[in-house]
Write a protein that holds these residues in place. Structure first.
Motif, short mmCIF file in Angstrom:
data_model
loop_
_atom_site.label_atom_id
_atom_site.label_comp_id
_atom_site.label_asym_id
_atom_site.label_seq_id
_atom_site.Cartn_x
_atom_site.Cartn_y
_atom_site.Cartn_z
N LEU A 82 -2.78 -51.85 39.40
CA LEU A 82 -1.77 -51.46 40.30
C LEU A 82 -0.35 -52.50 40.10
O LEU A 82 0.76 -52.22 40.13
N ALA A 83 -0.75 -53.61 40.03
CA ALA A 83 0.26 -54.74 39.83
C ALA A 83 1.03 -54.49 38.66
O ALA A 83 2.12 -54.99 38.60
N LEU A 84 0.37 -54.26 37.57
CA LEU A 84 1.10 -53.97 36.33
C LEU A 84 2.03 -52.81 36.49
O LEU A 84 3.29 -53.14 35.97
N CYS A 85 1.72 -51.68 36.94
CA CYS A 85 2.49 -50.67 37.18
C CYS A 85 3.78 -51.21 38.18
O CYS A 85 4.86 -50.60 38.07
N GLY A 86 3.34 -51.80 39.23
CA GLY A 86 4.45 -52.56 40.06
C GLY A 86 5.45 -53.20 39.40
O GLY A 86 6.37 -52.95 39.66
N PHE A 87 4.92 -54.06 38.45
CA PHE A 87 6.04 -54.88 37.78
C PHE A 87 6.81 -53.82 36.95
O PHE A 87 8.08 -54.14 36.72
N TYR A 91 10.74 -53.89 37.14
CA TYR A 91 11.78 -54.42 36.00
C TYR A 91 12.36 -53.28 35.34
O TYR A 91 13.73 -53.50 35.06
N TYR A 92 11.87 -52.13 35.13
CA TYR A 92 12.48 -50.95 34.66
C TYR A 92 13.22 -50.05 35.62
O TYR A 92 13.92 -48.94 35.15
N GLN A 93 13.38 -50.48 36.93
CA GLN A 93 13.83 -49.91 38.07
C GLN A 93 13.61 -48.30 38.17
O GLN A 93 14.51 -47.33 37.87
N LEU A 653 20.80 -55.05 39.22
CA LEU A 653 20.05 -53.91 39.12
C LEU A 653 19.54 -53.21 40.21
O LEU A 653 19.85 -51.69 40.57
N LYS A 654 19.06 -54.18 41.07
CA LYS A 654 18.15 -53.53 41.88
C LYS A 654 18.88 -53.06 43.19
O LYS A 654 18.75 -52.03 43.65
N LYS A 668 23.73 -36.08 35.55
CA LYS A 668 22.20 -36.50 35.64
C LYS A 668 22.46 -37.70 34.78
O LYS A 668 22.89 -37.89 33.65
N TRP A 669 21.74 -38.89 35.45
CA TRP A 669 22.06 -40.37 34.97
C TRP A 669 20.32 -41.14 34.98
O TRP A 669 19.57 -40.57 35.37
N SER A 670 20.52 -41.67 33.94
CA SER A 670 19.34 -42.88 33.91
C SER A 670 19.73 -44.21 33.45
O SER A 670 20.79 -44.47 32.89
N LEU A 671 19.05 -45.07 33.86
CA LEU A 671 19.15 -46.56 33.35
C LEU A 671 17.97 -46.99 32.35
O LEU A 671 16.75 -46.72 32.62
N GLU A 672 18.33 -47.52 31.42
CA GLU A 672 17.49 -48.33 30.50
C GLU A 672 17.64 -49.81 30.47
O GLU A 672 18.79 -49.98 30.31
N VAL A 673 16.68 -50.67 30.77
CA VAL A 673 16.89 -51.93 30.68
C VAL A 673 16.34 -52.43 29.19
O VAL A 673 15.27 -51.78 28.61
N ASP A 674 16.83 -53.28 28.90
CA ASP A 674 16.79 -53.87 27.44
C ASP A 674 16.62 -52.81 26.47
O ASP A 674 16.05 -52.45 25.46
N PRO A 675 17.93 -52.05 26.16
CA PRO A 675 18.04 -51.05 25.33
C PRO A 675 17.99 -51.32 23.87
O PRO A 675 18.56 -52.54 23.58
#
Length: 678
Positions: A82-87, A91-93, A653-654, A668-675
């Protein structure tokens, strides 16, 4: 009867959890955090993960809905998972449910439990005594032994870059390191699991076969999107219950439930396939490093051409670098790389006379050759010489590729298919000509040049049917193929024992790409495909392994580095350029994309996104249309955001996402972190 409130994360775009009422019956145990629940959501049933249990809810009692079922027959997902999924969600918003749920088998996410119960019974019946001791362990050379020892002796979180030339035996290092960790756990009366990630599905069968042969008493499972749903459920359960000791998978396996994980291996860590390009745009490599840090275990990143991010970490001593400079097989040396100047040796049907002569020599000696062309289809475009018409896709900003065997024009972006026109749609000219070459056209030319040769093409078109890729590769390994033609599918990971010649066609386009990562990818691609040659060593009377690269720019510095097998020098030079240009890994980026029926709508949304927030310390570039502006009649634009601080970018970003999620727009929009593609 008692009841409580279950806080459930669902796979929705909403960044929140939902409260449901759970009513206890005599036959049911109390629910636990980490268990799966089936709940009503709108007009449908949805699966969710229980992330909290409370005595009351802020939601009015009349509006609360009852939980339909709890998967109490399964142990709950661990707090670490659960912590992995939470991170990853932070991070990837993305909402937590969008991270946690899609990676779970479908049979766990439906109300009926027939398939789940059947899988659990099958696992229960197959209980055996396991022995982690490997059999037929090959002798390691000194460098390999040092690498295995370093992994075995690592304490706590230990990121290790296994930097080895192609054919240096990195896989053997993985297997012997895994054997040591499993044996140590067995001796201590503990369970241990090993996760090995590979970049593509077609690399799993050969590696899985090698692992099963080496560890005949161990449960070994694969996790990837090519599995049938029943098999995927069975394999996921084996991992979740601790039955599977070695788990082999593609990027989605990094989010698998592995309660006894002791080692993570990322093979070909540089490969862009580790970055998900739809939905949750995560990097499996980066999450693997975070997961290893979370669990305080070693993580091994293996590559002959490490990503610049990983190379920089190694140069800065954040990662320990383990080197394998020699090929593992006795007498096997790196192939000679030769540039062929296409201005001097003019190609006919795409092949220079030098390359044709080399192919002929291998055929006479009964050796295998590989022609690498990273362009499938017959030709990239069909054209009319009379009026200039070309086969543009009517729905995308791209050409329709000619697929001659299927008598079709096909768009590789939106999958639109049309019959090949009998005459030019503009002027009526019947003499339409293909421009350029794809793998199908090269195959046709080779069949004309060498009618007696056994020629095989491996690309996405020839391997559409399930199992066809493995069948094709098996025929190459058996020696049933003289000349193999392929795209990037054949360029990495495969151990072709009889192959002594690699010919590379049309690599020059990447030299002039607008993408700053293009040169890094081209170098890695050329080094990887070159590494398919000469892996078994030179046989008496056989050919010296060679790589021939056809180019109009044979003196380009990138090709000089390839000829010298000089990744170190190339990477050092490229890192200096990136630092001077303030590009990753020396700056941190995010990319906001917008799609709409009209380009102005997408651009207007991005312009509003810039204006809606203060961005001190953040660079926000002007919104622009994407290079591939239109796909399937949808117009696309993007906005690049940069910051010199990763925490600074994350904090921005947050706040930004909270505003954008409340913005009304037709885009329709999306965000990519570290593209990885800009």
């Amino acid at each position: 009867m008692e009841h409580c409130i279950l806080q459930v994360a669902l796979d929705t775009p909403l960044d929140l959890t939902f409260d449901y009422r759970w009513r206890q019956t005599a036959a049911e145990p109390l629910p636990q955090v980490g268990q799966l629940a089936i709940v009503p959501f709108g007009r449908r049933e949805a699966a969710g993960v229980i992330v909290g249990i409370a005595g009351h809810s802020e939601v009015p009692e009349a509006k609360l809905k009852d939980v339909l079922a709890v998967r109490s027959q399964l142990p709950p997902l661990s707090p670490q998972w659960l912590a992995l999924c939470g991170f990853a969600a932070d991070y990837y918003q993305r909402p937590l449910g969008e991270v946690a749920l899609p990676g779970l088998p479908k049979n766990l996410r439906i109300l009926k439990t027939v398939a789940l119960d059947r899988a659990l019974k099958k696992l229960a019946k197959s209980v055996t005594e396991h022995d982690a001791s490997p059999v037929n362990t090959p002798q390691l050379n000194a460098e390999q032994q040092q690498a295995v020892s370093a992994i075995a002796e690592a304490k706590g979180f230990a990121p290790l870059l296994l930097y080895g030339v192609t054919g240096s035996g990195k896989t053997e290092v993985y297997l012997q390191a895994a054997a040591g960790i499993l044996a140590a756990a067995d001796a201590a009366g503990e369970l241990a699991q090993i996760l090995i990630l590979v970049p593509e599905i077609n690399l799993t069968p050969q590696l899985e076969s090698n692992i099963r042969t080496r560890f005949p008493g161990l449960d070994v499972v694969s996790l990837h999107s090519g599995l049938a749903e029943g098999e995927r459920t069975l394999n996921w359960l084996a991992a979740h219950l601790g039955r599977a000791r070695i788990i082999l998978g593609t990027r989605l396996a990094i989010l698998a439930s592995l309660p006894h994980l002791k080692l993570i291996v990322i093979d070909e860590e540089h490969d862009p396939s580790y970055k998900q390009q739809e939905g949750l745009r995560y990097s499996a490599r980066d999450l693997a490093v975070w997961r290893a840090h979370q669990l305080a275990i070693p993580v091994v990143l293996g590559s002959a051409t490490p990503s610049l991010e990983t190379w920089q970490h190694a140069q800065a001593k954040r990662y320990r670098k383990l080197e394998l400079r020699e090929r593992a097989v006795k007498d096997a040396v790196l192939p000679q790389v030769r540039m062929i100047d296409m201005e001097r040796d003019k190609p006919a049907d795409g092949l220079t006379s030098t390359l044709v002569a080399a192919l002929k020599l291998r055929l006479e000696r009964g050796e295998q050759s590989l022609l690498f062309l990273n362009r499938r289809g017959y030709a990239p475009v069909l054209s009319c010489d009379s009026c200039g018409w070309i086969s543009n896709c009517t729905r995308c900003t791209s050409f329709m590729v000619l697929h001659k065997p299927d008598r079709r024009l096909r768009c590789h972006h939106c999958s639109l298919e049309l019959y090949i026109p009998k005459s030019c749609p503009t002027c009526g000219n019947i003499d339409l000509q293909p421009l350029g070459r794809g793998t199908q056209r090269v195959e046709e030319g080779l069949q004309s040049l060498f009618p007696q040769a056994r020629i095989l093409r491996i690309d996405a078109d020839s391997t559409r049917l399930k199992g066809s890729a493995q069948t094709a590769f098996d025929s190459v390994h058996r020696g049933d193929v003289d000349i193999l033609i392929g795209t990037q599918m054949v360029a990495k990971g495969h151990d072709f024992k009889r192959l002594t010649l690699v010919g590379v066609m049309n690599p020059d386009t990447a030299l002039f790409s607008h993408d700053y990562r293009a040169s890094e990818r081209l170098f890695a691609q050329l080094m990887q495909v070159a590494g398919r040659a000469g892996r078994a060593g030179q046989k008496e009377g056989g050919s010296v392994s060679q790589v021939m690269i056809q180019s109009r720019y044979p003196n380009h510095p990138l090709y000089s580095a390839v000829v010298g097998h000089d990744y170190d020098g190339f990477a050092t030079s490229l890192l200096e350029e990136r630092q001077q240009a303030a590009l990753p890994p020396f700056i941190y980026q995010a990319l906001l994309r917008a799609e709409a029926r009209e380009l102005d709508t997408a651009l207007a949304f991005l312009q509003d996104a810039v204006a809606c927030i203060e961005h001190h310390g953040i660079t926000m570039h002007d919104p622009i249309p994407m290079t591939m502006t239109r796909v399937a009649n949808v117009e696309r634009a993007q906005l690049l955001v940069e910051c010199s601080s990763r925490p600074g970018l994350q904090a921005f970003l947050k706040d930004w996402m909270q505003i954008l999620r409340q913005t009304k727009t037709r885009a329709k929009w999306s965000l990519e972190v570290d593209p990885v593609d800009i």
